[in-house]
Design a protein around this motif. Structure first.
Motif: not given
Length: 350
Positions: A1, A3, A29, A39-41
């Motif tokens: 993950m 930011k 967030l 927050s991500t993939k």
């Protein structure tokens, strides 16, 4: 993950957060009027494809906010050795943003930051731009100072004069809910088709653009929609929609006249919207979705009009459209078709 800090047009914050959650499976967030941190993939390339994001920045690290920005910059210089920066020997430039405004920092602080980045990346500073961009960013309600790398993005499509901007259209479409491949989508006040253009970036079965302006040529559909397979163009009056059968539409996404610039003013806009809601209620399938953008000062009146046509507002969002206060109403039809809504659902007498 990772930011990511995403910048967007002011006044769209809540809808941008909804859209990012959908598009990137992101967790929000932090959010303010013109920025959302998630927050991500998702890969950086996907961020660059989102028209409602003006700029996005991968957050490399952060330090506590200080009284002066130079103090935070010096703290970042000391911490960079502990963070992961890309080693590519690329040229780079530095940018400093404090609460949404570009600012300068003292030469000594800038020099210390440059030396730290050179050691971490093997790159070289260039004041003329090109290569990577490293940003030091503060936001009004964030107690951290962020050190970020700006992500590349594609060129944004320009809005047609008088039409919704692509970023506004896209977040409205996301607020309407999860798309399905068989969806029949309608905009009875389509104009150039900004909302349909945004909706057809997602799965759909058929998309219908209807506007009286097509009849006399006063309105033209976007070239990307005109003649495209799966797009139907109608010149129906939105107050009756005679070419659209009962219970045939899954999703209606529309932006009726607000009455702010029209000769008839807000009272005529209320009347037109009330009549259009009767037609929308007729063509919308049971359980179908309606998303309608209205002037904020008319929102309460129009919500009551929904109720009188057996339509229910489930969510509403306060946004700005070109600086004008607006409300997006999202809801839809109850679980009965138009015949049941008109005559009741009693069983016929034996």
């Amino acid at each position: 993950m990772v930011k990511v800090l995403c910048m967007h047009a002011a006044g769209l914050g809540e809808l941008v957060a909804v859209s990012l959650t959908s598009d990137l499976n992101a967790q929000v967030l932090y959010a303010d009027d013109s920025a959302v941190m998630i927050s991500t993939k998702a890969p950086a390339a996907k961020l660059g494809q989102l028209s409602y994001i003006k700029n996005s920045f991968i957050v490399i690290g952060s330090v506590p906010r200080r009284r002066e920005l130079r103090q935070a910059v010096d703290a970042i210089s000391r911490e960079i050795g502990r963070w992961t920066l890309p080693r590519g020997r690329n040229p780079y430039r530095l940018m400093f943003s404090e609460d949404g405004q570009l600012v300068g920092v003292p030469a000594g602080s800038r020099s210390r930051l440059t030396d730290a980045i050179n050691r971490a990346t093997g790159g070289r500073f260039t004041p003329r731009g090109g290569g990577d961009e490293y940003w030091t960013i503060t936001r009004r309600d964030l107690d951290q100072v962020l050190f970020c790398q700006r992500t590349p993005r594609r060129q944004r499509r320009q809005a047609v004069k008088g039409a919704l901007a692509p970023d506004v259209a896209e977040v409205i479409v996301h607020a309407a809910g999860r798309p399905r491949r068989a969806d029949v989508v309608l905009d009875p006040f389509a104009g150039s088709g900004a909302l349909i253009a945004a909706r057809t970036q997602q799965p759909y079965g058929e998309a219908i653009c209807s506007d009286l302006g097509y009849r006399d040529g006063s309105v033209e559909l976007l070239p990307e929609l005109a003649g495209r397979a799966g797009i139907r163009q109608l010149s129906d009056d939105a107050r009756s929609l005679p070419s659209v059968p009962d219970d045939s539409v899954d999703v209606v996404i529309t932006d009726p006249p607000w009455g702010e610039y029209d000769e008839g003013g807000p009272l005529e806009a209320e009347s037109v919207t009330a009549d259009a809601l009767g037609a929308i209620s007729r063509v919308l399938r049971p359980g179908g979705t309606l998303a309608m953008l209205v002037a904020r000062k008319l929102a309460d009146v129009i919500e009551k009009q929904w109720t009188s046509h057996d339509l229910r507002v489930r969510r509403s969002y306060q946004i700005l459209v070109n600086g004008h206060p607006a409300t997006l109403l999202v809801g839809g039809a109850h679980g009965q078709g138009p015949a049941a809504r008109r005559f009741g659902s009693q069983e016929p007498a034996a």
